[in-house]
Design a protein around this motif. Structure first.
Motif, mmCIF file in Angstrom:
data_model
loop_
_atom_site.group_PDB
_atom_site.id
_atom_site.type_symbol
_atom_site.label_atom_id
_atom_site.label_comp_id
_atom_site.label_asym_id
_atom_site.label_seq_id
_atom_site.Cartn_x
_atom_site.Cartn_y
_atom_site.Cartn_z
ATOM 1 N N ASN A 401 -6.536 -3.850 -6.524
ATOM 2 C CA ASN A 401 -5.292 -4.186 -5.857
ATOM 3 C C ASN A 401 -5.586 -5.193 -4.747
ATOM 4 O O ASN A 401 -6.712 -5.651 -4.583
ATOM 5 C CB ASN A 401 -4.595 -2.924 -5.337
ATOM 6 C CG ASN A 401 -5.459 -2.196 -4.310
ATOM 7 O OD1 ASN A 401 -6.312 -2.797 -3.670
ATOM 8 N ND2 ASN A 401 -5.213 -0.902 -4.164
ATOM 9 N N SER A 402 -4.601 -5.501 -3.928
ATOM 10 C CA SER A 402 -4.761 -6.568 -2.936
ATOM 11 C C SER A 402 -5.784 -6.213 -1.850
ATOM 12 O O SER A 402 -6.336 -7.102 -1.209
ATOM 13 C CB SER A 402 -3.410 -6.906 -2.315
ATOM 14 O OG SER A 402 -2.928 -5.781 -1.621
ATOM 15 N N SER A 403 -6.023 -4.915 -1.623
ATOM 16 C CA SER A 403 -7.040 -4.562 -0.624
ATOM 17 C C SER A 403 -8.392 -5.146 -1.020
ATOM 18 O O SER A 403 -9.162 -5.574 -0.170
ATOM 19 C CB SER A 403 -7.191 -3.048 -0.490
ATOM 20 O OG SER A 403 -5.976 -2.465 -0.129
ATOM 21 N N TYR A 404 -8.670 -5.112 -2.317
ATOM 22 C CA TYR A 404 -9.948 -5.659 -2.792
ATOM 23 C C TYR A 404 -9.899 -7.178 -2.872
ATOM 24 O O TYR A 404 -10.840 -7.868 -2.493
ATOM 25 C CB TYR A 404 -10.285 -5.107 -4.183
ATOM 26 C CG TYR A 404 -10.448 -3.605 -4.214
ATOM 27 C CD1 TYR A 404 -11.600 -3.012 -3.702
ATOM 28 C CD2 TYR A 404 -9.453 -2.786 -4.748
ATOM 29 C CE1 TYR A 404 -11.760 -1.642 -3.722
ATOM 30 C CE2 TYR A 404 -9.606 -1.409 -4.772
ATOM 31 C CZ TYR A 404 -10.758 -0.840 -4.263
ATOM 32 O OH TYR A 404 -10.917 0.521 -4.275
#
Ligand SMILES: *[C@@H]1O[C@H](CO)[C@@H](O)[C@H](O)[C@H]1NC(C)=O
Ligand SMILES: *[C@@H]1O[C@H](CO)[C@@H](O)[C@H](O)[C@H]1NC(C)=O
Ligand SMILES: *[C@@H]1O[C@H](CO)[C@@H](O)[C@H](O)[C@H]1NC(C)=O
Ligand SMILES: *[C@@H]1O[C@H](CO)[C@@H](O)[C@H](O)[C@H]1NC(C)=O
Ligand SMILES: *[C@@H]1O[C@H](CO)[C@@H](O)[C@H](O)[C@H]1NC(C)=O
Ligand SMILES: *[C@@H]1O[C@H](CO)[C@@H](O)[C@H](O)[C@H]1NC(C)=O
Ligand SMILES: *[C@@H]1O[C@H](CO)[C@@H](O)[C@H](O)[C@H]1NC(C)=O
Ligand SMILES: *[C@@H]1O[C@H](CO)[C@@H](O)[C@H](O)[C@H]1NC(C)=O
Ligand SMILES: *[C@@H]1O[C@H](CO)[C@@H](O)[C@H](O)[C@H]1NC(C)=O
Length: 767
Positions: A401-404
């Motif tokens: 997801n965007s955290s990664y």
């Protein structure tokens, strides 16, 4: 020859490492900490036995080995086991050995007669064109005395050397100095030394890496040793650059001097590894081979007690033979007390910037230009590239997801949304450019606020910007229909300098609180010097750039600058002691400005200031010290007669010396350091003696600069010399009232006569 495919099989890890070497992320330290220690496990240990008996009295390699085997046999119970466990016998410059020992055997040995210390052989880390001009040391000055330089041999303990580099060509060099006793360990891939590179040896007890990982010869696979050697004493080469970046002349501090390489660091999977046992073996040889100076750009993560620190041990025995050791202060800044290699008898070198910034401009489609920092050798072909934020292009189906993807973690980007584009990522120590490259990206913009004074080389077109600059990029991405950008090739605009690098380790000196360390600073940021022609710029298997010069940073780079300056002084004053040379460098150093951003740690960052080789050859006065003076210091540090006699090899005695916490104040050091407790007034006395090396009849007056609230007096405040080499003494008294919170105060004592200024920093640290 090197195959990058085998050597660099794990690009992610090794590239991280490459990054790590120069900015020292503490991965290695953590590895040490989680190491289990079992009594059954045999580990390589160093058994240090102090001064070696004189070779004149029949002491030889054979007698040393026999003694060491007897000692080992008494713990192992058999001669065979003793022979199996012995890895090195040190015997030339000091006594001792390295052997595989369990901790209980190590304990037994440490109680034996003749043993100073026993410690596990761990590992230490590796810690220009403009740089010499920047420190006011033009080529013309060096060339005035090339003839004298040719007698100087600089020993470099490092990762090896690339003998074919132009920096080490012996064209124009006369015969090797007759004093040279060293050798050249030739192999199929290291055919010969020459009249410039007079010696080359290698030392390798490590169980790894596998030999195929590195040349089993003095040849340099990693690049570090070639770079440091050429900085210390490389030939003068015109038109050097990294793909046109930082173009100019490349030269070492003493281009006329000779070099001897002692390879102790080996390319391994995690990082180049250099074991204590090998480093000591290199010192044992180098001192005996009759090098004049030793430059060692290696260090542990934390400062160690002097006689459990192989670099301090080696430097001590070198000092006894008149050899000054220049060692790196470490790359663990900017935390206070992070300095390593802080022995009083060595020269501890911090790293500072030169007046050149590695700027890689980021152009946005709205005509905004952002001055990023990186060493970008690429010229991007198209006028513009689509621009995306990593956080917007996660590979959802791959489980990211965007955290990664905002930190561009490996595999986290959706290649269909990244291909051919420039990607904006927050920095994460897993090389954003690796994942951007794997996903087919064209370039990477990295947001990173720390280390904003040091540029790094990336595999892709890349530039590093601050989070404040990042806001401009975000607002453009969010407002434009089809955001576009371009990353320009690096240019090198002038900036104000010198500033202590954020990575450079800071004082106080954790081992001897009242000896100021580091001693001095020298250029160590974005330094151009020679590079092995078979070592790639980054450790990606797909890397195609193999330059002859590279730009890297670290106290590893500043240390050989100082060693070069030492060589230059020695070429004028071959008879000066290591302490006198150190004094000359410190008291003539360029005074740094503590008000510049980055210099806020004052002397804890830069010691006496930036090296000034041209001034250092004529310092006027020197603060000299000899072995006995260091012994007196060690007595006050709590070493007892038994230990000290082993270290010195004579009947040194602490009998007449009262152990005291303030003993370091009596060492005739060129700087003055008071370490005091909070909320207590203090008075500190510093006896000092200067030797006249300037003008026979001369009268020096003291100029004091006292920090506010502190009284500094000097008695007498006038020194009238009538002859050269005359010594005169004085006392400095420092008084202060109660200081309520942690404070670092700076002042100075300067002896002034005619055009001579002999400056010692006065540093007061209340904690
Ligand atoms: C200097 O080096 C560059 C490449 O590094 C080369 O293109 C150029 O021709 C060289 N100039 C001279 C005068 O040798
Ligand atoms: C960018 O600058 C160029 C030349 O100065 C100009 O022609 C163009 O209109 C500018 N573009 C924007 C988006 O401001
Ligand atoms: C997403 O990740 C998966 C698993 O690693 C990979 O197989 C796939 O090719 C990736 N997809 C894209 C579009 O990058
Ligand atoms: C991404 O996934 C991780 C772990 O699966 C989770 O902790 C994190 O909150 C997620 N982030 C977003 C922005 O959804
Ligand atoms: C670099 O970072 C330091 C500390 O975060 C800050 O004080 C300084 O202004 C920054 N310098 C630049 C050029 O951004
Ligand atoms: C000197 O120190 C060693 C090691 O710490 C110790 O074993 C020895 O007893 C000490 N000797 C004296 C005379 O204090
Ligand atoms: C320095 O002070 C000590 C006592 O503290 C004294 O014995 C010595 O004579 C003084 N030296 C000079 C040069 O004044
Ligand atoms: C400094 O000297 C002045 C004048 O002799 C004196 O009044 C003051 O108390 C001294 N300060 C300290 C901290 O000793
Ligand atoms: C100082 O002046 C003397 C005499 O003029 C000169 O020989 C010497 O080189 C000068 N030293 C320095 C450090 O400038």
């Amino acid at each position: 020859m090197i195959s990058t495919a085998t050597a660099m099989a794990a690009p992610t890890i090794t590239y991280l490492l490459f990054f790590m070497i120069f900015i020292l992320i503490m991965l290695h330290a953590q590895i040490f900490c989680i190491e289990a220690s079992s009594d059954e496990d045999k580990k390589l240990h160093v058994v240090y036995m102090g001064q070696a008996p004189s070779q004149d009295n029949g002491h030889s390699y054979t007698t040393a080995v026999a003694l060491h085997l007897d000692m080992l046999e008494s713990v192992h119970g058999s001669r065979e086991a003793a022979e199996d466990s012995l890895k090195y016998s040190y015997w030339k410059s000091f006594g001792g050995f390295a052997a595989m020992l369990s901790s209980s055997h190590a304990q037994q040995l440490s109680n034996m007669d003749g043993v100073v210390s026993v410690f596990e052989s761990k590992e230490v880390q590796l810690l220009t064109t403009r740089s010499w001009d920047f420190v006011g040391f033009p080529a013309s000055a060096q060339n005035n005395n090339l003839g004298y330089q040719s007698d100087i041999i600089i020993g470099v303990i490092d990762t090896g050397i690339w003998p074919e580099s132009e920096s080490f060509s012996d064209t124009g060099f006369g015969p090797v100095p007759s004093k040279w006793k060293g050798g050249c360990h030739t192999t199929a891939d290291f055919p010969a030394c020459n009249k410039k590179l007079v010696g080359a040896k290698f030392y390798r007890t490590l169980p790894y890496p596998a030999p195929s990982f590195d040349f089993l010869s003095p040849r340099d696979l990693f690049g570090h040793g070639t770079h440091t050697s050429s900085t210390a004493a490389g030939n003068h080469i015109k038109n050097a650059s990294l793909y046109g970046i930082a173009k100019g002349d490349s030269r070492g501090g003493v281009p006329g001097a000779r070099i001897a390489m002692y390879k102790v660091c080996w390319v391994a999977l995690i990082a180049p590894a250099c074991s204590y046992a090998d480093i000591l073996a290199a010192f044992d040889d180098a001192i005996d081979d009759s090098v004049d100076i030793i430059s060692i750009s290696l260090g542990s993560n934390i400062a160690l007690n002097y006689f459990e620190d192989v670099i301090a041990i080696g430097a001590f025995h070198a000092m006894k033979k008149g050899i000054l050791v220049s060692n790196s202060a470490g790359n663990s800044g900017p935390n206070k007390g992070s300095v390593v290699n802080s022995s009083p008898w060595s020269l501890t070198v911090a790293a500072s910037t030169i007046d050149r910034k590695m700027e890689s401009e980021l152009l946005l489609g709205n005509n905004i230009s952002i001055q990023g920092l990186s060493i970008n050798t690429y010229t991007m072909e198209q006028p513009w590239y689509p621009l995306v934020y990593g956080g917007d292009v996660a590979n959802i189906s791959g489980g990211f997801n965007s955290s990664y993807s905002s930190i561009c973690e490996p595999g986290s980007l959706d290649s269909t949304k990244v291909k051919g584009k420039i990607v904006l990522c927050y920095y994460y120590p897993d090389e954003p450019d690796d994942s951007v490259y794997s996903a087919g990206g064209a370039g990477v913009i990295i947001i990173l606020d720390s280390l904003n004074d040091t540029a790094f080389t990336w595999f892709n077109p890349a530039t590093v910007i601050s989070s404040k600059q990042g806001e401009l990029v975000f607002s453009y991405i969010n407002s434009a229909r089809s955001p576009i950008a371009k990353i320009q090739k690096t240019t090198t605009p002038k900036i104000s300098a010198p500033i202590v690098a954020s990575f450079s380790s800071r004082g106080y000196n954790p081992i001897t609180l009242e000896i100021l360390k580091p001693d001095i600073t020298a250029p160590g940021v974005d330094i151009l010097a020679s590079w092995p022609s078979k070592t790639p710029l980054t450790y990606y298997t797909e890397e195609t750039r193999y330059p002859d010069f590279n730009i890297i940073s670290g106290t590893s780079m500043s240390c050989p600058h100082a060693a070069g300056a030492v060589g230059f002084i020695k070429s004028y004053h071959n008879d000066w002691s290591p302490a006198a040379i150190k004094s000359a460098l410190m008291t003539t150093a360029f005074v740094m400005d503590p008000t510049l951003v980055g210099n806020g740690d004052a002397e804890f960052g830069y010691g006496a200031g930036q090296i000034n080789p041209l001034m250092a050859i004529d310092p006027g006065l020197v603060y000299d010290a000899n072995v006995d003076d260091y012994i007196n210091l060690l007595c006050t540090e709590g070493y007892n007669d038994t230990t000290l006699r082993l270290v010195t090899g004579d009947s040194s005695s602490c009998d007449f010396i009262e152990p005291s916490k303030i003993g370091a104040r009596k060492l005739n050091y060129p700087s003055i350091m008071v370490f005091t407790a909070l909320e207590k007034s203090f008075q500190a006395e510093f006896p000092r003696t200067v030797t006249n090396v300037g003008v026979a009849k001369s009268t020096y007056k003291a100029i004091l600069s006292a920090p506010s609230g502190i009284n500094v007096t000097v008695e007498p405040d006038t020194l009238s010399f009538t002859s050269l080499n005359q010594k005169l003494s004085f006392n400095v008294t420092i008084e202060g009232g109660s200081i309520v919170s942690e404070t670092l105060l700076s002042g100075a004592l300067t002896w002034s006569y005619a055009n001579y200024t002999v400056r010692s920093p006065i540093t007061i640290y209340a904690i």
